[in-house]
Structure formats: C-alpha cells, structure tokens
Scaffold this motif. Structure first.
Motif, PDB file in Angstrom:
ATOM      1  N   PRO A 225       0.768  -1.449  -0.155  1.00 44.48           N
ATOM      2  CA  PRO A 225       0.045  -0.098  -0.009  1.00 44.48           C
ATOM      3  C   PRO A 225       0.931   1.647   0.079  1.00 44.48           C
ATOM      4  CG  PRO A 225       0.104  -1.109   2.427  1.00 44.48           C
ATOM      5  CD  PRO A 225       0.698  -1.672   0.927  1.00 44.48           C
ATOM      6  N   GLU A 226       0.720   2.650  -0.102  1.00 45.91           N
ATOM      7  CA  GLU A 226       0.798   3.305  -0.147  1.00 45.91           C
ATOM      8  C   GLU A 226       1.171   3.744   0.746  1.00 45.91           C
ATOM      9  OE1 GLU A 226      -0.344   7.862  -1.884  1.00 45.91           O
ATOM     10  OE2 GLU A 226      -1.313   7.601   0.208  1.00 45.91           O
ATOM     11  N   THR A 227       2.625   4.138   1.582  1.00 42.87           N
ATOM     12  CA  THR A 227       3.031   4.415   2.732  1.00 42.87           C
ATOM     13  C   THR A 227       3.258   6.902   2.428  1.00 42.87           C
ATOM     14  OG1 THR A 227       5.505   4.154   2.015  1.00 42.87           O
ATOM     15  CG2 THR A 227       3.675   2.473   3.173  1.00 42.87           C
ATOM     16  N   ARG A 228       3.088   6.790   3.777  1.00 44.37           N
ATOM     17  CA  ARG A 228       3.534   8.302   3.550  1.00 44.37           C
ATOM     18  C   ARG A 228       4.543   8.360   4.473  1.00 44.37           C
ATOM     19  NH1 ARG A 228      -0.875  12.932   2.667  1.00 44.37           N
ATOM     20  NH2 ARG A 228      -0.437  12.646   0.202  1.00 44.37           N
ATOM     21  N   GLN A 229       5.408   9.472   4.231  1.00 43.24           N
ATOM     22  CA  GLN A 229       6.346   9.581   5.007  1.00 43.24           C
ATOM     23  C   GLN A 229       6.095  10.727   6.156  1.00 43.24           C
ATOM     24  OE1 GLN A 229       7.486   8.522   1.769  1.00 43.24           O
ATOM     25  NE2 GLN A 229       7.534   6.388   3.128  1.00 43.24           N
ATOM     26  N   ILE A 230       6.098  11.202   7.138  1.00 44.77           N
ATOM     27  CA  ILE A 230       6.071  11.543   7.959  1.00 44.77           C
ATOM     28  C   ILE A 230       6.435  12.674   9.442  1.00 44.77           C
ATOM     29  CG2 ILE A 230       4.478  12.921   9.373  1.00 44.77           C
ATOM     30  CD1 ILE A 230       2.590  12.112   6.927  1.00 44.77           C
ATOM     31  N   MET A 406       7.674  19.080  23.814  1.00 46.86           N
ATOM     32  CA  MET A 406       7.129  18.589  22.232  1.00 46.86           C
ATOM     33  C   MET A 406       7.737  17.250  21.744  1.00 46.86           C
ATOM     34  SD  MET A 406       4.503  20.746  20.497  1.00 46.86           S
ATOM     35  CE  MET A 406       3.228  19.049  19.424  1.00 46.86           C
ATOM     36  N   GLN A 407       8.057  16.367  21.363  1.00 49.18           N
ATOM     37  CA  GLN A 407       8.679  15.087  20.908  1.00 49.18           C
ATOM     38  C   GLN A 407       8.717  15.257  20.010  1.00 49.18           C
ATOM     39  OE1 GLN A 407       8.040  11.617  23.842  1.00 49.18           O
ATOM     40  NE2 GLN A 407       7.890  12.405  25.338  1.00 49.18           N
ATOM     41  N   LEU A 408       9.817  14.598  19.546  1.00 45.63           N
ATOM     42  CA  LEU A 408      10.359  14.478  18.171  1.00 45.63           C
ATOM     43  C   LEU A 408       9.556  13.300  17.274  1.00 45.63           C
ATOM     44  CD1 LEU A 408      10.766  16.028  15.063  1.00 45.63           C
ATOM     45  CD2 LEU A 408      13.134  15.462  15.258  1.00 45.63           C
ATOM     46  N   GLY A 409       9.386  13.147  16.198  1.00 47.40           N
ATOM     47  CA  GLY A 409       9.431  12.001  15.568  1.00 47.40           C
ATOM     48  C   GLY A 409       8.587  11.213  14.226  1.00 47.40           C
ATOM     49  N   TRP A 410       9.000  10.546  13.623  1.00 46.61           N
ATOM     50  CA  TRP A 410       9.126   9.916  12.785  1.00 46.61           C
ATOM     51  C   TRP A 410       8.304   8.853  12.461  1.00 46.61           C
ATOM     52  CZ3 TRP A 410      13.394  11.022  14.972  1.00 46.61           C
ATOM     53  CH2 TRP A 410      13.883  12.107  14.993  1.00 46.61           C
ATOM     54  N   ILE A 411       7.615   8.615  11.220  1.00 45.27           N
ATOM     55  CA  ILE A 411       6.632   7.502  10.896  1.00 45.27           C
ATOM     56  C   ILE A 411       6.695   7.161   9.481  1.00 45.27           C
ATOM     57  CG2 ILE A 411       4.749   8.909  11.044  1.00 45.27           C
ATOM     58  CD1 ILE A 411       3.656   6.318  11.703  1.00 45.27           C
ATOM     59  N   SER A 412       6.957   5.921   9.029  1.00 42.89           N
ATOM     60  CA  SER A 412       6.319   5.537   7.523  1.00 42.89           C
ATOM     61  C   SER A 412       4.613   5.157   7.602  1.00 42.89           C
ATOM     62  CB  SER A 412       7.342   4.250   6.995  1.00 42.89           C
ATOM     63  OG  SER A 412       6.394   4.474   5.445  1.00 42.89           O
ATOM     64  N   LEU A 413       3.667   5.832   7.050  1.00 44.91           N
ATOM     65  CA  LEU A 413       1.822   5.989   7.387  1.00 44.91           C
ATOM     66  C   LEU A 413       2.010   4.728   6.420  1.00 44.91           C
ATOM     67  CD1 LEU A 413       0.192   6.545   9.773  1.00 44.91           C
ATOM     68  CD2 LEU A 413       0.137   8.287   8.273  1.00 44.91           C
ATOM     69  N   GLY A 414       1.200   4.034   6.786  1.00 45.79           N
ATOM     70  CA  GLY A 414       0.953   2.746   6.290  1.00 45.79           C
ATOM     71  C   GLY A 414      -1.008   2.681   6.841  1.00 45.79           C
ATOM     72  N   LEU A 453       2.709  17.831  12.201  1.00 44.77           N
ATOM     73  CA  LEU A 453       3.384  17.187  11.435  1.00 44.77           C
ATOM     74  C   LEU A 453       3.062  17.719   9.534  1.00 44.77           C
ATOM     75  CD1 LEU A 453       0.742  16.366   8.394  1.00 44.77           C
ATOM     76  CD2 LEU A 453       0.439  14.786  10.741  1.00 44.77           C
ATOM     77  N   ARG A 454       4.429  17.467   9.153  1.00 42.31           N
ATOM     78  CA  ARG A 454       4.921  17.528   8.196  1.00 42.31           C
ATOM     79  C   ARG A 454       4.980  16.656   6.897  1.00 42.31           C
ATOM     80  NH1 ARG A 454      10.164  19.649   9.311  1.00 42.31           N
ATOM     81  NH2 ARG A 454      11.020  17.541   8.676  1.00 42.31           N
ATOM     82  N   LEU A 455       4.478  16.650   5.469  1.00 42.93           N
ATOM     83  CA  LEU A 455       5.040  15.595   5.080  1.00 42.93           C
ATOM     84  C   LEU A 455       6.517  15.261   3.841  1.00 42.93           C
ATOM     85  CD1 LEU A 455       3.709  13.258   3.054  1.00 42.93           C
ATOM     86  CD2 LEU A 455       2.830  14.636   2.016  1.00 42.93           C
ATOM     87  N   ASP A 456       6.757  15.267   4.902  1.00 41.62           N
ATOM     88  CA  ASP A 456       7.839  14.421   3.928  1.00 41.62           C
ATOM     89  C   ASP A 456       8.410  14.082   2.323  1.00 41.62           C
ATOM     90  OD1 ASP A 456       8.734  15.540   5.901  1.00 41.62           O
ATOM     91  OD2 ASP A 456       9.838  14.072   6.773  1.00 41.62           O
ATOM     92  N   GLY A 457       6.990  12.942   1.945  1.00 41.88           N
ATOM     93  CA  GLY A 457       7.015  12.135   0.896  1.00 41.88           C
ATOM     94  C   GLY A 457       6.148  10.581   0.929  1.00 41.88           C
ATOM     95  N   VAL A 458       6.411  10.465  -0.192  1.00 34.96           N
ATOM     96  CA  VAL A 458       4.464   9.646  -0.183  1.00 34.96           C
ATOM     97  C   VAL A 458       5.575   8.524  -0.625  1.00 34.96           C
ATOM     98  CG1 VAL A 458       3.057   8.879  -1.396  1.00 34.96           C
ATOM     99  CG2 VAL A 458       2.999  11.219   0.262  1.00 34.96           C
ATOM    100  N   THR A 459       5.373   7.640  -0.926  1.00 35.99           N
ATOM    101  CA  THR A 459       5.689   6.379  -1.752  1.00 35.99           C
ATOM    102  C   THR A 459       4.657   6.034  -1.896  1.00 35.99           C
ATOM    103  OG1 THR A 459       7.718   5.432   0.086  1.00 35.99           O
ATOM    104  CG2 THR A 459       6.871   3.581  -1.583  1.00 35.99           C
ATOM    105  N   ALA A 460       4.435   5.692  -3.269  1.00 37.93           N
ATOM    106  CA  ALA A 460       3.233   5.117  -4.141  1.00 37.93           C
ATOM    107  C   ALA A 460       2.937   3.850  -3.315  1.00 37.93           C
ATOM    108  CB  ALA A 460       3.147   5.660  -5.808  1.00 37.93           C
ATOM    109  N   ALA A 461       1.465   3.224  -3.836  1.00 42.03           N
ATOM    110  CA  ALA A 461       1.542   1.850  -3.649  1.00 42.03           C
ATOM    111  C   ALA A 461       2.131   1.334  -5.664  1.00 42.03           C
ATOM    112  CB  ALA A 461      -0.380   1.864  -3.700  1.00 42.03           C
ATOM    113  N   ALA A 462       2.906  -0.292  -4.721  1.00 46.14           N
ATOM    114  CA  ALA A 462       2.928  -0.776  -5.714  1.00 46.14           C
ATOM    115  C   ALA A 462       3.088  -2.279  -5.783  1.00 46.14           C
ATOM    116  CB  ALA A 462       4.862  -0.675  -6.165  1.00 46.14           C
ATOM    117  N   LEU A 463       2.794  -3.204  -7.100  1.00 42.55           N
ATOM    118  CA  LEU A 463       2.627  -4.214  -7.275  1.00 42.55           C
ATOM    119  C   LEU A 463       4.629  -5.046  -6.176  1.00 42.55           C
ATOM    120  CD1 LEU A 463       1.489  -7.115  -8.238  1.00 42.55           C
ATOM    121  CD2 LEU A 463       2.085  -6.679 -10.231  1.00 42.55           C
TER     122      LEU A 463
END
Length: 617
Positions: A225-230, A406-414, A453-463
């Motif tokens: 699935p698509e994931t969003r780097q946040i 406030m605490q800083l974090g990163w997530i590849s959200l899917g 939050l801030r969007l750093d990038g998007v990894t598109a859904a792929a086979l």
C-alpha cells in the motif's frame, strides 16, 4: 365514549410528555421569524405549525442519533429524506384532525380536565394535580396552556376517528395461512462438507508460469500500500506525568471530597405500601402477621404490583421515620404502620446489603493517575498558546521539539503502521490529507494532547516483485485451486443425488438435521445454510451451499408442513393475524387521510419550511 376518551387521553399525554420531557425537545425558538410565520402549511382549516415541524424533526434526528451512536446533522437528515418523512407524517395527522373537526368529533372540557389532572407530570409532591407545576412544565417546553390543550383535544379526536375508520379490520385467513405456512414449515436434511479428502485427484504442483500469471491476475493481494513519510511533534498528558504528580495532601483531599463514593452505609432493599388510613394499614399488617396474606397480596389488592411499591436500595436516613423499624429487622419481614409524608404505610424489607468501604490506600494509585492526568491536561492547555505561536511563526518541528516539551518522531504511515501515534484517528486523518506544500498546524488529540506534522514524501502503492512474494503466491494459488476443485466436486456430487440416491452412499461424512426452521442455524454448516436449503422443492433434491470458506452439499429428506394445532404455532398465527390487521388498518388510514387531503385541500409554505430548517443548521 367516556372510557375510550379516557384510555386514549392517557396515551396522548404519554406521547406528548415523552416528546417534551424525555427527549428534551422543548419549544423550538422561532423568535427571529418576527411572528409572521406560524405554520408550514395546512389541510383545510387545520394548520401544521412551525413548532410542530421543528419538534418532530428534532425528535426524529435525536432518535436516529441514538440508533447510530453519533449526532445527526441537518444535512444528514435531508440526505436520507427525513424532512420529507416528517412532513408526510404531520400532514397525515393534520388530515385526520381536519376530518375529526368537520365531523364534529372533540373531547369535552370535563374529559380534558380529567386527563390533564391525572397526568403524573403535572402532580405536586402530594401526588395531586398542581396548577403551578402544570404551567411551569408547559412554559419550560415552549407551550401555552391553550396550545397544549388544543393538541390534546386533537389527539383524542383523531384517536376516536382512527378507531372508527380502521378498527375491526380482520386479517384475511388465506394470507394468514400462507404466512404461517411459510414461517412454520420445517425441513429434515442430511449434509456433508466437501474437503480435500473428497477430491478424486490430488492437487497438482504449480508451474512457474502458472504462479507468475496468478501473481499478475491477483495483483491487489500482492501490492504494497501507499505509505506517507511523516515527521511530527506531539505532546500527551502521559508525557508530563512526572511533572504533574500530585502530592499526598491533594490525593487525601480528593478522597475525602468523594467519601460517599468510597464509603457506603448499610442499605436495605425495601417495598412501601401506602394506605388511606392508619386503620386500613393496621388491618393489612394483621393479615400478614396471621399468615393470611403476603406483601405481594396486599399490593395486588390495591391494584399495584411490586414494581409499583419498590423503593430500591435505601439507607436508614433515606427512610426517615421508617428507618429505625426497617433497620431493626435482622431478617426479611414487614413492619408498620408508620406515618410518612404520603400517609400511613407498611414496609417490606427484602434484602440486607452490608456496608461497604474502600480505603484511601486501595484507591490511592487510581486517584493519583486521575489527578496526574488532569493536571497534565491543564499544563498542556497552558502551553497551547505558545506552541501555536511557534508553529504559526515558522519554527520547524525540529526546533519546537528542541525548545519545548513536545517530542519529535518519524513514521512511514500505512494501513498497518503500529507506532503509538498511528493509533489516533485524528493524526491519521490529518496525515492522509496533508500535502508537501502545507505548513504544519497544531491539532488536538482526544486525550488532551497536541500534535503537528509535516509530509516529507509519499511512496506510491506498487506491486511487490514476484521473487519477493513467491511463497505467498504459491500458497494463495493452492488455496484458490483447492476452493475451485472442491466447488466442482460438490456440484458433481449434488448432480448425482436423487430420491433413490442418498448422500450417505457417497462415502462422505454425513450429518443429519431434523425440523430445521427457515433461516435456522446449523453448527459447522456454511453461513446462510438455513435459508438456502429451503429452495429445495422435492425429497431427494440436493444443493451446494458455500460461504466462501466452507463448501457443503445438502439433500432434502422431508418437508414438514406447519402443525396448526401446535400451541407454539397457534401463538405465531395470532401474531401474524395481529400484524396483518394492523398493516391493513394502517393502509386504510393512509388512503383515508389522502382522500381528506384531496377533498379539503393541501397548502404548503416552502418559505416557512426553509426558515425552520435554517434555524436547525
């Protein structure tokens, strides 16, 4: 006619009071109409007022909210046609009111007075009608006395008319017989699940070409699935608990303030029966003492049930003058007569509930957690203005984390992200919509926390490449082939069955089912089994039943017609007759109301309707 008026008057009052008091609809403010708009329309000379429409809309919206568990907005209501349904119902009632007016059906002043003065909602502490209570209740709900009494007269008149038009309509016996036959018929069957062991050929091993083709044909199952780097910062009350821990004195003060929650006195479960005089109460008590009657017998003699006399769990203080006598009993019993505010009464003590105490030490950790969370939420509230200024002023999330709590974090959200912050739907909702052009904004979490939050990038859904998921593809291919082959085998077995060829002769493991009701549950069988097997028309017929996981073959052994003499079926027949008669009566009333609308004429004020709806936005 007096009895009919009285019985319906009570139901009318109950309906009105439920709408006003239980649902809390009250009067609908229309002061900004300037007094020009009084009705949304009329049938002949009978108006449907703006308040009628507003109350009915709010009533239905509240009922829908209770059913769905979430508030219903006006847009939601209009999307499902609720406003149209309410208008249809109100104008249907107005048509019947107009017909009653034309015929001259109405409740007299004496009957109206009797219904109002007997309504519990209008009674004072002495159990008698209280005019000030009556006036105050109506005023609080936005009614004048004249409006309420007019509505009540219309309810009574409409009920009489409805009874005259629609009562006594019998259910057609042919229709009742058909329904009872449909509901009460049962089936005897045998069935067997088709498993891999029932296949005539072993499942082959797939070739690479077959697996590759399956991978492509079922790409949805093997697509990442698509994931969003946040990048995000967040702050929750749990993060501040070390700073928000309350001191011992505060916890002790909180415990003392809630002492009634933690220290419960001894209580008794008690019934009370009030008599008009001390002599009657004493005579009743003597019957109990002599073993001639129970407390339930005494209540029944006064037209009451134990539900009517039940006082629930009461303390000695709550019983007032009766406290000493009731709490003097060490076993269930009856005491009295005792003078009370309501008159001389007998009290039945049924159960002794021992006192209960929860010590400070037992609840200290619970109080500490609650107080700490409350203080931490207040601390976050105090920080919010400064944090908003920092975010709005262009500070980066990294800077905010460095300079604040406030605490800083990163997530590849899917879809399957397991990080703690991904558990908040509020975070996921913002993260799904954010673009790389958006600036961070401070948002709330339901536990009192904050995040940005801030969007750093998007990894598109792929086979996913075949080589990476080959084992999963092979397992899915085998499961698919097995399901197809079991389904084909089931159809083959079913086709070979008949009245002369039983399912048991196939060598499969057969289960017998007797007297299966339509839609009945059969353990181990596919979902929907109890519905689908009723499509079988003749003994020996077979059917394949599948729910996507379990595949079974069922064969009909016998059709068992409904036994009308069975007491259970006799009850069902009574219910069917009642429902059919009610349905026919409703149809007759609907046609009658439409005829009245056509004859008397229907007028509709769209401006008034829109004005009411606009106030409900």
């Amino acid at each position: 006619m007096s009895n009919k008026l009285r019985s319906h008057g009570k139901s009318a009052i109950v309906w009105v009071l439920l709408a006003m008091l239980v649902l809390g609809l009250g009067g609908f403010g229309i002061s900004n109409f300037g007094g020009r708009l009084a009705a949304i329309g009329s049938i002949g000379e009978t108006d449907v007022t703006v308040n009628d429409f507003a109350r009915a809309m709010r009533n239905q919206m509240n009922a829908a909210a209770q059913n769905t568990g979430r508030p219903m907005t006006l847009d939601d209501a209009r999307a499902v046609g609720l406003d149209q349904q309410v208008k249809a119902a109100l104008f249907g009632e107005a048509a019947l009111n107009e017909a009653a007016r034309l015929i001259g059906i109405s409740a007299g002043d004496q009957e109206l007075h009797k219904e109002i003065t007997s309504a519990e909602a209008f009674q004072g502490l002495d159990g008698k009608f209280d005019r000030e209570t009556y006036r105050l209740t109506l005023r609080q709900q936005g009614f004048t006395e004249a409006q309420f009494e007019t509505n009540l007269r219309q309810d009574i008149g409409r009920s009489i008319l409805q009874g005259a038009v629609a009562s006594g309509i019998p259910a057609p016996s042919a229709a009742s017989d058909a329904y009872l036959g449909f509901i009460g018929e049962t089936r005897d069957l045998v069935w067997a699940e088709v498993t891999q062991a029932d296949l005539t050929e072993a499942l082959p091993e797939p070739t690479e070409d077959e697996l590759t083709a399956f991978h492509q044909a079922h790409s949805d199952a093997f697509t990442a699935p698509e994931t969003r780097q946040i990048t995000y910062v967040w702050l929750t009350p749990a993060m501040l608990l070390d700073q928000a821990s309350p001191d011992e004195a505060t916890l002790r003060a909180t415990y003392d303030a809630r002492i009634d929650d933690y220290v419960q006195p001894e209580k008794r479960i008690v019934d009370r029966l009030v008599y008009p005089s001390a002599e009657e109460a004493a005579a009743a008590k003597a019957r109990v003492d002599a073993g001639e009657a129970t407390f339930a017998d005494l209540a029944e003699a006064r037209g009451l049930t134990l539900d009517d006399t039940d006082m629930g769990e009461v303390s000695k203080a709550e019983l007032g003058a009766a406290g000493a006598a009731v709490f003097g009993l060490d076993a269930p019993g009856v005491v009295g007569p005792i003078d009370t505010d309501l008159g001389p009464a007998l009290f039945s003590m049924n159960v002794i509930i021992a006192p209960q105490e929860t010590t400070f030490e037992e609840v200290r950790d619970e109080l500490a957690a609650e107080a700490g969370n409350d203080r931490a939420r207040r601390m976050i509230g105090d920080m919010t203005s400064d944090l908003e200024d920092r975010v709005a002023g262009g500070s980066t999330l990294e800077q905010i984390a460095e300079e604040t709590d406030m605490q800083l974090g990163w997530i590849s959200l899917g879809p399957n992200s397991e990080e703690k912050i991904a558990g908040y739907e509020e975070f996921r909702s913002v993260a799904r919509k954010v673009t790389q052009e958006d600036f961070p904004e401070l948002a709330n979490l339901p536990d009192g926390g904050l995040f940005a939050l801030r969007l750093d990038g998007v990894t598109a859904a792929a086979l996913i490449p075949f080589d990476v998921v080959r084992d999963q593809v092979a397992a899915a291919w085998r499961a698919d082939q097995l399901a197809q082959r079991k389904a084909a085998r089931a159809e083959e077995i079913a086709a070979g069955l008949s009245a002369e060829t039983a399912l048991g002769t196939t060598g499969m493991i057969v289960t017998k089912v007797t007297a299966l009701n339509r839609g009945g549950f059969v353990e181990g069988a596919p979902m929907g089994f109890g519905e689908q097997v009723f499509a079988l028309a003749a003994v020996g017929d077979a059917i394949v039943v599948s729910d996507g996981e379990t595949i079974a073959v069922a064969q009909l052994v016998s059709i068992n017609p409904v036994d009308a003499a069975d007491p259970k079926n006799a009850q069902i027949r009574t219910m069917v007759d009642t429902q059919l008669a009610q349905s026919l009566a409703g149809d007759v009333l609907d046609y009658y109301a439409r005829a009245i609308q056509a004859e008397a004429g229907l007028s509709l004020d769209t401006a008034a309707i829109n004005a009411v709806l606009s106030q409900m936005q």
